[in-house]
Design a protein around this motif. Structure first.
Motif, PDB file in Angstrom:
ATOM      1  N   PHE A  27       0.779  -1.246   0.000  1.00 41.41           N
ATOM      2  CA  PHE A  27       0.000   0.000   0.000  1.00 41.41           C
ATOM      3  C   PHE A  27       0.804   1.287   0.000  1.00 41.41           C
ATOM      4  O   PHE A  27       0.393   2.272  -0.571  1.00 41.41           O
ATOM      5  CB  PHE A  27      -1.016   0.027   1.148  1.00 41.41           C
ATOM      6  N   LYS A  28       1.960   1.286   0.634  1.00 44.34           N
ATOM      7  CA  LYS A  28       2.729   2.533   0.611  1.00 44.34           C
ATOM      8  C   LYS A  28       3.093   2.946  -0.813  1.00 44.34           C
ATOM      9  O   LYS A  28       3.017   4.138  -1.139  1.00 44.34           O
ATOM     10  CB  LYS A  28       3.988   2.409   1.458  1.00 44.34           C
ATOM     11  N   PRO A  29       3.500   1.993  -1.669  1.00 44.20           N
ATOM     12  CA  PRO A  29       3.836   2.434  -3.028  1.00 44.20           C
ATOM     13  C   PRO A  29       2.713   3.237  -3.667  1.00 44.20           C
ATOM     14  O   PRO A  29       2.951   4.293  -4.258  1.00 44.20           O
ATOM     15  CB  PRO A  29       4.056   1.115  -3.769  1.00 44.20           C
ATOM     16  N   ARG A  30       1.490   2.758  -3.531  1.00 40.59           N
ATOM     17  CA  ARG A  30       0.372   3.475  -4.164  1.00 40.59           C
ATOM     18  C   ARG A  30       0.134   4.827  -3.525  1.00 40.59           C
ATOM     19  O   ARG A  30      -0.208   5.790  -4.207  1.00 40.59           O
ATOM     20  CB  ARG A  30      -0.901   2.630  -4.113  1.00 40.59           C
ATOM     21  N   ALA A  31       0.337   4.876  -2.225  1.00 38.19           N
ATOM     22  CA  ALA A  31       0.151   6.158  -1.536  1.00 38.19           C
ATOM     23  C   ALA A  31       1.158   7.188  -2.046  1.00 38.19           C
ATOM     24  O   ALA A  31       0.804   8.344  -2.302  1.00 38.19           O
ATOM     25  CB  ALA A  31       0.304   5.958  -0.027  1.00 38.19           C
ATOM     26  N   TYR A  32       2.398   6.768  -2.204  1.00 36.89           N
ATOM     27  CA  TYR A  32       3.422   7.705  -2.698  1.00 36.89           C
ATOM     28  C   TYR A  32       3.171   8.102  -4.157  1.00 36.89           C
ATOM     29  O   TYR A  32       3.389   9.246  -4.540  1.00 36.89           O
ATOM     30  CB  TYR A  32       4.826   7.109  -2.527  1.00 36.89           C
ATOM     31  N   GLU A  33       2.722   7.127  -4.940  1.00 33.30           N
ATOM     32  CA  GLU A  33       2.384   7.421  -6.340  1.00 33.30           C
ATOM     33  C   GLU A  33       1.290   8.487  -6.409  1.00 33.30           C
ATOM     34  O   GLU A  33       1.343   9.420  -7.197  1.00 33.30           O
ATOM     35  CB  GLU A  33       1.832   6.164  -7.039  1.00 33.30           C
ATOM     36  N   LYS A  34       0.293   8.266  -5.570  1.00 32.30           N
ATOM     37  CA  LYS A  34      -0.848   9.166  -5.567  1.00 32.30           C
ATOM     38  C   LYS A  34      -0.440  10.574  -5.133  1.00 32.30           C
ATOM     39  O   LYS A  34      -0.887  11.570  -5.692  1.00 32.30           O
ATOM     40  CB  LYS A  34      -1.908   8.614  -4.597  1.00 32.30           C
ATOM     41  N   ALA A  35       0.425  10.622  -4.144  1.00 27.78           N
ATOM     42  CA  ALA A  35       0.917  11.919  -3.685  1.00 27.78           C
ATOM     43  C   ALA A  35       1.695  12.607  -4.808  1.00 27.78           C
ATOM     44  O   ALA A  35       1.575  13.821  -5.008  1.00 27.78           O
ATOM     45  CB  ALA A  35       1.798  11.743  -2.450  1.00 27.78           C
ATOM     46  N   ALA A  36       2.473  11.816  -5.572  1.00 30.51           N
ATOM     47  CA  ALA A  36       3.238  12.388  -6.692  1.00 30.51           C
ATOM     48  C   ALA A  36       2.277  13.002  -7.711  1.00 30.51           C
ATOM     49  O   ALA A  36       2.494  14.113  -8.196  1.00 30.51           O
ATOM     50  CB  ALA A  36       4.107  11.309  -7.344  1.00 30.51           C
ATOM     51  N   LEU A  37       1.205  12.291  -7.998  1.00 31.46           N
ATOM     52  CA  LEU A  37       0.192  12.818  -8.921  1.00 31.46           C
ATOM     53  C   LEU A  37      -0.403  14.118  -8.392  1.00 31.46           C
ATOM     54  O   LEU A  37      -0.604  15.067  -9.134  1.00 31.46           O
ATOM     55  CB  LEU A  37      -0.943  11.802  -9.111  1.00 31.46           C
ATOM     56  N   GLY A  38      -0.676  14.128  -7.089  1.00 28.15           N
ATOM     57  CA  GLY A  38      -1.246  15.319  -6.458  1.00 28.15           C
ATOM     58  C   GLY A  38      -0.322  16.520  -6.592  1.00 28.15           C
ATOM     59  O   GLY A  38      -0.767  17.631  -6.881  1.00 28.15           O
ATOM     60  N   ILE A  39       0.959  16.280  -6.396  1.00 27.19           N
ATOM     61  CA  ILE A  39       1.949  17.358  -6.511  1.00 27.19           C
ATOM     62  C   ILE A  39       2.011  17.865  -7.950  1.00 27.19           C
ATOM     63  O   ILE A  39       2.045  19.066  -8.212  1.00 27.19           O
ATOM     64  CB  ILE A  39       3.355  16.858  -6.087  1.00 27.19           C
ATOM     65  N   GLU A  40       1.996  16.932  -8.890  1.00 18.75           N
ATOM     66  CA  GLU A  40       2.097  17.319 -10.304  1.00 18.75           C
ATOM     67  C   GLU A  40       0.896  18.137 -10.765  1.00 18.75           C
ATOM     68  O   GLU A  40       1.010  18.957 -11.670  1.00 18.75           O
ATOM     69  CB  GLU A  40       2.241  16.081 -11.188  1.00 18.75           C
ATOM     70  N   ALA A  41      -0.244  17.873 -10.147  1.00 19.18           N
ATOM     71  CA  ALA A  41      -1.457  18.567 -10.579  1.00 19.18           C
ATOM     72  C   ALA A  41      -1.548  19.988 -10.008  1.00 19.18           C
ATOM     73  O   ALA A  41      -2.431  20.741 -10.366  1.00 19.18           O
ATOM     74  CB  ALA A  41      -2.687  17.760 -10.175  1.00 19.18           C
ATOM     75  N   LEU A  42      -0.633  20.333  -9.101  1.00 15.79           N
ATOM     76  CA  LEU A  42      -0.710  21.648  -8.465  1.00 15.79           C
ATOM     77  C   LEU A  42      -0.518  22.775  -9.463  1.00 15.79           C
ATOM     78  O   LEU A  42       0.260  22.642 -10.404  1.00 15.79           O
ATOM     79  CB  LEU A  42       0.384  21.777  -7.399  1.00 15.79           C
ATOM     80  N   ASP A  43      -1.198  23.880  -9.232  1.00 12.94           N
ATOM     81  CA  ASP A  43      -0.946  25.032 -10.099  1.00 12.94           C
ATOM     82  C   ASP A  43      -0.088  26.060  -9.359  1.00 12.94           C
ATOM     83  O   ASP A  43      -0.010  27.216  -9.722  1.00 12.94           O
ATOM     84  CB  ASP A  43      -2.247  25.633 -10.624  1.00 12.94           C
ATOM     85  N   GLU A  44       0.555  25.607  -8.299  1.00 13.63           N
ATOM     86  CA  GLU A  44       1.375  26.492  -7.481  1.00 13.63           C
ATOM     87  C   GLU A  44       2.539  25.658  -6.973  1.00 13.63           C
ATOM     88  O   GLU A  44       2.384  24.458  -6.756  1.00 13.63           O
ATOM     89  CB  GLU A  44       0.498  26.954  -6.298  1.00 13.63           C
ATOM     90  N   GLU A  45       3.704  26.252  -6.807  1.00 10.81           N
ATOM     91  CA  GLU A  45       4.833  25.493  -6.278  1.00 10.81           C
ATOM     92  C   GLU A  45       4.576  25.090  -4.825  1.00 10.81           C
ATOM     93  O   GLU A  45       4.057  25.884  -4.029  1.00 10.81           O
ATOM     94  CB  GLU A  45       6.118  26.320  -6.362  1.00 10.81           C
TER      95      GLU A  45
END
Length: 600
Positions: A27-45
């Motif tokens: 489960f941790k791998p998916r959690a980190y993947e998901k967080a990476a997606l969340g970061i990439e979708a940001l419109d702000e640094e």
DNA sequence: GCCGTTTTCGGCCCGACTGTTTTCAGTCG
């Protein structure tokens, strides 16, 4: 030390996911993947978020909780975080580099490292060439050959392609597939359909009752260079132009669900599936399903229960969204920038349409670096359906383009006026405005005197040099240009050339405030390599009430076709017709400029 | 590790294709 950017944070999180996966952690791998997606979708640094709102701000990012927020904080300070370094020490391998090879994932990396001490792409290539990989259990000669081919492809592929450059070829391929006799319908999905400014591969979706035959025809196309995989419903190939293409064939009752799935973005799809689960349904590329329990009588009179999935939507995308309680979401919006929430509340923007432009405010001619005369450009613009264009040749600082000085500008203006009188008596109903693409000097002053600028119908100012100034200097420079009462608009604000030149550094919030204050219009430059300003800045302009225009920056008669890419960019930035001034009639448009010159 | 209009605990998106295996794990999108 160094502060991490969003893309650095995202890739570090991805690497951590892979390291956990290699460690067999669940489960941790998916959690980190998901967080990476969340970061990439940001419109702000993320750095900005942390400075403004602290830890709490980070935890508000989708997929980021307490643990990962702490890691991000560490990355913002040191570039790495403890947990990452601990994992990396256990498996000191260039995981991301190795996983970039098609067909190589975390498990394979682990095995290659344990058995063959493979740490880098170089090591992998050596091991494969030496025939060591085929000897491992669960590997064979075929896997080894695939790895070598994957490495070759990786070396050749230049990463993502600019949409506008690749699109003609993509549309040719789409037409080829559509013309297969067994194909009822074929459409390009993926990032091409979302009209991202760059695309990584081509996803084609086809409807057919004879998928096998469709696959055979696809594989026989001359542009197919290599086949990665090919089955009954899915085929993945490398094309001769270096792009990968994915063909999926589904039955017609699944077309909407499949189109939705293959259009993405991935994060958008996952969110929809989670919504389906919450309603007790299941969403996949074949449709939206509801489980129905059937009672079956068996021979010994005991009744047996059987679960059957009933399709409740999926023939069209509209259906699918409606069933999920959402209004239809345009492909250009499916980036997890708040579109699902807005669709639920029915507050999505009514996006500018592809036929809504009536003018083009940046056109170059053979007076400087364009290929065609003023009249030729006017005729081409008319043919492209436009009612007015501004001729905006470069000014003198750009010596290489034969830039215009005041005298030359005045001569051109006279020619334009003469052309307008001439046009009035012809079938062309187009109005040509006199303008210029004035160069912004290092200090923010312009290279044409105000008295001449005052005579022009439209003045656009742009940066063409000193790209490396600091953020503060660059911002000040542009604001000074915007404060000039004759500068109606800023052309290609950030100066980026995709895959070629970085954007200049700017405090975009401050620029937008200055644009609002001074009434300066910001251009969305539709030239495919520019796509400048980018979608998230457009969204900020929309929110701030800053007006924009969409220009082709045409240097030849064929370039008016670029306008559709500019419209796509505007749509990706949630822009409505009312946000884009050149959707207005000429007289309405001119009213929005700083100084109307009276030539109307 | 994250998350909550079934939950603060107990779940976690889903299916196709491949290669090397005899029933499936790994990878991908």
């Amino acid at each position: 030390m160094k502060h991490s950017t969003n893309s650095e944070i995202a890739s570090r999180l991805r690497e951590t996911a892979a390291l956990y996966e290699m460690d067999d952690v669940a489960f941790k791998p998916r959690a980190y993947e998901k967080a990476a997606l969340g970061i990439e979708a940001l419109d702000e640094e993320a750095g900005e978020i942390f400075r403004a709102r602290g830890r709490e701000g980070l935890e508000a990012i989708p997929g980021v909780g307490r643990g990962i927020a702490e890691h991000i904080e560490e990355m913002l300070a040191h570039g790495v975080f403890n947990e990452y370094e601990r994992l990396k020490k256990k498996v000191p391998v260039e995981v991301l580099e190795l996983m970039a090879v098609e067909g190589v994932g975390p498990r394979m990396v682990k095995m290659l490292w344990q058995k063959l001490k493979v740490r880098t792409l170089r090591d992998l290539e050596h091991a494969a060439r030496a025939g060591k990989i085929r000897k491992l259990s669960h590997f064979g000669a075929k896997s080894e050959a695939n790895i070598l081919r994957g490495i070759e492809f990786l070396k050749q592929s230049g990463g993502r392609r600019v949409l506008g450059v690749a699109l003609p070829e993509i549309e040719r391929l789409e037409r080829s597939v559509r013309e297969f006799p067994e194909v009822d319908e074929a459409v390009v999905a993926g990032s091409v359909r979302r009209r991202k400014e760059t695309i990584g591969d081509i996803d084609i979706l086809a409807v057919s009752k004879n998928p096998k035959r469709v696959m055979e025809r696809f594989l026989a196309l001359p542009e197919v260079a290599h086949v990665y995989a090919s089955g009954e419903t899915k085929t993945l190939v490398r094309l001769t132009n270096g792009l990968d293409a994915d063909l999926r064939v589904v039955p017609s009752e699944s077309f909407g669900a499949a189109l939705n799935y293959f259009t993405g973005s991935k994060a958008h799809n996952v969110a929809l599936r989670e919504m389906a689960i919450k309603k007790g349904w299941k969403l996949n590329e074949y449709g939206l399903y509801k489980a129905q329990i059937l009672k079956l009588k068996s021979q010994n009179h005991n009744s047996k229960l059987k679960i059957k999935n009933i399709q409740i939507a999926g023939k069209t995308e509209e259906d699918l969204y409606r069933k999920l309680g959402l209004v239809y979401i345009e492909p250009e919006l499916r980036e997890m920038m708040g579109e699902i929430e807005a669709a639920r509340n029915n507050t999505l923007p009514k996006l500018i349409g592809y036929g809504d432009l009536r003018g083009d405010l940046q056109v170059q001619t053979d007076w400087t670096d364009g290929d065609n005369s003023i009249e030729e450009m006017a005729a081409a613009a008319r043919k492209a359906g436009l009612e007015y264009i501004a001729i905006t040749d470069h000014t003198r600082s750009l010596a290489m383009t034969g830039g215009m000085d005041e005298k030359k500008l005045l001569r051109q203006m006279a020619e334009i006026h003469a052309l307008n009188s001439k046009i009035q008596n012809t079938k062309y109903k187009i109005r040509v405005l006199a303008g210029a693409e004035v160069n912004i000097r290092k200090d923010g002053s312009l290279d044409i005197v105000d008295e001449v600028l005052a005579k022009l119908d439209v003045v656009g100012a742009a940066v063409h040099s000193h790209f490396k100034l600091s953020r503060a200097e660059q911002t000040k420079r542009l604001i000074r240009a915007m404060e000039n009462p004759h500068v109606d608009m800023i052309f290609h604000l950030t100066g980026r050339l995709i895959n070629k030149r970085e954007a200049i550094e700017l405090d975009i919030e401050e620029i937008i405030r200055a644009a609002k204050r001074t009434g300066t219009v910001l251009e969305i430059n539709a030239s495919p390599e520019r796509a400048d300003i980018k979608d998230e800045y457009i969204k900020k302009c929309v929110e701030a009430g800053v007006k924009m225009v969409i220009d082709s920056d045409a240097h030849a008669i064929s370039h008016f076709a670029f306008l559709s890419f500019g419209i796509a960019q505007a749509r990706r930035g949630w822009a409505e017709k009312k946000n884009i001034l050149n959707t207005l009639s000429l007289s309405q448009f001119l009213k929005h400029l700083k100084n109307t010159t009276g030539s109307e």
